[in-house]
Design a protein around this motif. Structure first.
Motif, PDB file in Angstrom:
ATOM      1  N   GLY A 111       6.458   3.709   0.069  1.00 60.53           N
ATOM      2  CA  GLY A 111       7.357   4.225  -0.955  1.00 60.53           C
ATOM      3  C   GLY A 111       7.038   5.661  -1.264  1.00 60.53           C
ATOM      4  O   GLY A 111       6.146   6.247  -0.667  1.00 60.53           O
ATOM      5  N   PRO A 112       7.788   6.247  -2.179  1.00 64.74           N
ATOM      6  CA  PRO A 112       7.645   7.675  -2.390  1.00 64.74           C
ATOM      7  C   PRO A 112       6.278   8.091  -2.877  1.00 64.74           C
ATOM      8  O   PRO A 112       5.710   9.060  -2.389  1.00 64.74           O
ATOM      9  N   GLY A 113       5.753   7.383  -3.849  1.00 66.08           N
ATOM     10  CA  GLY A 113       4.423   7.751  -4.303  1.00 66.08           C
ATOM     11  C   GLY A 113       3.417   7.573  -3.199  1.00 66.08           C
ATOM     12  O   GLY A 113       2.506   8.367  -3.003  1.00 66.08           O
ATOM     13  N   ALA A 114       3.621   6.495  -2.449  1.00 63.86           N
ATOM     14  CA  ALA A 114       2.725   6.230  -1.340  1.00 63.86           C
ATOM     15  C   ALA A 114       2.825   7.316  -0.300  1.00 63.86           C
ATOM     16  O   ALA A 114       1.822   7.802   0.203  1.00 63.86           O
ATOM     17  N   ALA A 115       4.047   7.664  -0.004  1.00 63.81           N
ATOM     18  CA  ALA A 115       4.224   8.673   1.031  1.00 63.81           C
ATOM     19  C   ALA A 115       3.500   9.951   0.674  1.00 63.81           C
ATOM     20  O   ALA A 115       2.926  10.613   1.516  1.00 63.81           O
ATOM     21  N   SER A 116       3.522  10.235  -0.599  1.00 66.64           N
ATOM     22  CA  SER A 116       2.937  11.492  -0.995  1.00 66.64           C
ATOM     23  C   SER A 116       1.435  11.503  -0.826  1.00 66.64           C
ATOM     24  O   SER A 116       0.821  12.548  -0.790  1.00 66.64           O
ATOM     25  N   THR A 117       0.852  10.341  -0.762  1.00 63.92           N
ATOM     26  CA  THR A 117      -0.582  10.293  -0.652  1.00 63.92           C
ATOM     27  C   THR A 117      -1.030   9.985   0.753  1.00 63.92           C
ATOM     28  O   THR A 117      -2.183  10.170   1.095  1.00 63.92           O
ATOM     29  N   ALA A 118      -0.099   9.493   1.533  1.00 68.12           N
ATOM     30  CA  ALA A 118      -0.519   8.900   2.786  1.00 68.12           C
ATOM     31  C   ALA A 118      -0.855   9.916   3.836  1.00 68.12           C
ATOM     32  O   ALA A 118      -1.379   9.574   4.874  1.00 68.12           O
ATOM     33  N   ALA A 172      -0.377   3.822  -6.217  1.00 69.55           N
ATOM     34  CA  ALA A 172      -0.675   2.430  -6.574  1.00 69.55           C
ATOM     35  C   ALA A 172       0.598   1.653  -6.887  1.00 69.55           C
ATOM     36  O   ALA A 172       0.634   0.430  -6.726  1.00 69.55           O
ATOM     37  N   ALA A 173       1.636   2.357  -7.321  1.00 67.88           N
ATOM     38  CA  ALA A 173       2.890   1.701  -7.701  1.00 67.88           C
ATOM     39  C   ALA A 173       3.671   1.174  -6.515  1.00 67.88           C
ATOM     40  O   ALA A 173       4.695   0.509  -6.700  1.00 67.88           O
ATOM     41  N   HIS A 174       3.174   1.475  -5.296  1.00 69.46           N
ATOM     42  CA  HIS A 174       3.939   1.104  -4.110  1.00 69.46           C
ATOM     43  C   HIS A 174       3.180   0.192  -3.173  1.00 69.46           C
ATOM     44  O   HIS A 174       2.709   0.615  -2.105  1.00 69.46           O
ATOM     45  N   PRO A 175       3.036  -1.078  -3.562  1.00 71.88           N
ATOM     46  CA  PRO A 175       2.494  -2.023  -2.590  1.00 71.88           C
ATOM     47  C   PRO A 175       3.439  -2.130  -1.398  1.00 71.88           C
ATOM     48  O   PRO A 175       4.618  -1.765  -1.494  1.00 71.88           O
ATOM     49  N   LYS A 176       2.914  -2.609  -0.310  1.00 70.89           N
ATOM     50  CA  LYS A 176       3.697  -2.662   0.927  1.00 70.89           C
ATOM     51  C   LYS A 176       5.027  -3.381   0.708  1.00 70.89           C
ATOM     52  O   LYS A 176       5.060  -4.473   0.135  1.00 70.89           O
ATOM     53  N   GLY A 177       6.083  -2.739   1.154  1.00 74.13           N
ATOM     54  CA  GLY A 177       7.409  -3.333   1.075  1.00 74.13           C
ATOM     55  C   GLY A 177       8.117  -3.103  -0.247  1.00 74.13           C
ATOM     56  O   GLY A 177       9.283  -3.471  -0.388  1.00 74.13           O
ATOM     57  N   ALA A 178       7.427  -2.514  -1.207  1.00 73.47           N
ATOM     58  CA  ALA A 178       8.058  -2.291  -2.506  1.00 73.47           C
ATOM     59  C   ALA A 178       9.137  -1.224  -2.397  1.00 73.47           C
ATOM     60  O   ALA A 178       9.011  -0.266  -1.636  1.00 73.47           O
ATOM     61  N   ALA A 179      10.195  -1.405  -3.182  1.00 71.75           N
ATOM     62  CA  ALA A 179      11.249  -0.388  -3.210  1.00 71.75           C
ATOM     63  C   ALA A 179      10.696   0.897  -3.795  1.00 71.75           C
ATOM     64  O   ALA A 179       9.828   0.856  -4.684  1.00 71.75           O
ATOM     65  N   ILE A 220      -1.698  -1.237 -10.730  1.00 75.24           N
ATOM     66  CA  ILE A 220      -0.567  -1.862 -11.415  1.00 75.24           C
ATOM     67  C   ILE A 220      -1.104  -2.834 -12.460  1.00 75.24           C
ATOM     68  O   ILE A 220      -1.929  -3.698 -12.139  1.00 75.24           O
ATOM     69  N   GLU A 221      -0.634  -2.678 -13.673  1.00 76.49           N
ATOM     70  CA  GLU A 221      -0.989  -3.624 -14.732  1.00 76.49           C
ATOM     71  C   GLU A 221      -0.069  -4.839 -14.695  1.00 76.49           C
ATOM     72  O   GLU A 221      -0.514  -5.970 -14.826  1.00 76.49           O
ATOM     73  N   ARG A 222       1.226  -4.582 -14.528  1.00 79.33           N
ATOM     74  CA  ARG A 222       2.181  -5.687 -14.436  1.00 79.33           C
ATOM     75  C   ARG A 222       3.501  -5.169 -13.889  1.00 79.33           C
ATOM     76  O   ARG A 222       3.771  -3.953 -13.928  1.00 79.33           O
ATOM     77  N   THR A 223       4.280  -6.082 -13.389  1.00 79.91           N
ATOM     78  CA  THR A 223       5.593  -5.748 -12.846  1.00 79.91           C
ATOM     79  C   THR A 223       6.644  -6.602 -13.542  1.00 79.91           C
ATOM     80  O   THR A 223       6.442  -7.802 -13.739  1.00 79.91           O
TER      81      THR A 223
END
Ligand SMILES: CCCCCCCCCC(=O)SCCNC(=O)CCNC(=O)[C@H](O)C(C)(C)COP(=O)(O)OP(=O)(O)OC[C@H]1O[C@@H](n2cnc3c(N)ncnc32)[C@H](O)[C@@H]1OP(=O)(O)O
Length: 252
Positions: free
Chosen positions: A8-15, A183-190, A217-220
């Motif tokens: 996801g976007p946050g993930a991409a930015s760190t990856a 952290a907000a982007h577990p695998k497959g998350a929108a 993530i605290e909760r979804t």
């Protein structure tokens, strides 16, 4: 907490942050001529850009600065190697097409997110906090922990100063945004975007010192992901944050 690698976007930015083993050689090692020379060249040049920024903001006399500029200029020129006779850049160092705005994540190391594809300039490749090829970025190196949380590490030099000897609060917030976004982007998350980010500054965040930034993530709740995180220097938590990441309605 989530437990899978993210996308996801946050993930991409760190990856795009390289593993130590995958990191480019130190700048000034000579012209980048390997198969992935464009990336290596860009990252080496960005590293020199960081050194330039540090030199420019450091106290010192003009003669010393001039010497540093000459040295950096020589190293930058050394990276580029000899110019082709016709002035055409080699194929692997030509300017890349403009960035697209797709959602796919990118990963250099595989530590966070899936391996990057070979697309031109990936969104995750250019963030001003984590990209090794962006001279504005320290860069903050972010990895995914086994429990799904994200951890970023960096030491920030003088150009990130706010109050004397302290990291600027906006930069602290930027690090938290990036790490919590990862952290907000577990695998497959929108893909989701920062909707709320609240930061408490608890103590001085020092310059030129190893910092650890954590996010989880605290909760979804449906498309809403509630995050928390910290910035620490050693055992001292210098800032903490809570945030809300929201996937747009159209993302399902
Ligand atoms: C890919 C590589 C590049 C990535 C770089 C790294 C990124 C690092 C992170 C970022 O910087 S992201 C960029 C900065 N953020 C943005 O650009 C987001 C801008 N905001 C938006 O685009 C929209 O607000 C958003 C898509 C996030 C949501 O819009 P919506 O119209 O779908 O929803 P809305 O904003 O009304 O609220 C969403 C939900 O949050 C809830 N909400 C809002 N504020 C709240 C609050 N304070 N506390 C609790 N809940 C809250 C709100 O009630 C609602 O809940 P419900 O759907 O259940 O009704």
């Amino acid at each position: 907490m989530t437990s899978a690698p993210q996308a996801g976007p946050g993930a991409a930015s760190t990856a795009n942050t390289p593993d130590a083993a995958d990191a480019p050689d130190a700048p000034g090692d000579g012209a980048a001529t390997s198969a992935d020379g464009a990336r290596g060249l860009a990252e080496r040049a960005a590293a020199l850009g960081r050194e330039l920024a540090t030199a420019l903001v450091s106290a010192g006399d003009e003669a010393r600065l001039a010497a540093q500029l000459r040295e950096l200029a020589a190293r930058l020129g050394g990276l580029a190697g000899p110019a082709p006779a016709d002035g055409t850049p080699p194929a692997d160092t030509r300017a890349r097409p403009a960035a697209h705005h797709g959602q796919e994540p990118a990963s250099r190391s595989g530590a966070v997110g899936p391996d990057e594809d070979d697309s031109p300039v990936r969104r995750g490749d250019i963030t001003p906090i984590s990209s090794p090829r962006n001279p504005l970025a320290p860069p903050l190196v972010i990895e995914r922990e086994a429990d799904g949380s994200a951890v970023g590490r960096a030491s920030l030099p003088l150009q990130y100063q706010g109050p004397p000897e302290r990291v600027h609060g906006g930069i602290v917030c930027l690090m938290l945004d990036q790490v919590l976004g990862s952290a907000a982007h577990p695998k497959g998350a929108a893909p989701a975007y920062t909707r709320v980010l609240e930061v408490e500054y608890l103590a001085a965040t020092p310059l030129d010192a190893p910092l650890t930034v954590r996010g989880w993530i605290e909760r979804t709740e449906g498309r809403k992901r509630f995050l928390a995180g910290t910035v620490a220097h050693g055992d001292t938590i210098t800032a903490r944050a809570t945030g809300l990441w929201v996937a747009p309605r159209e993302a399902g």
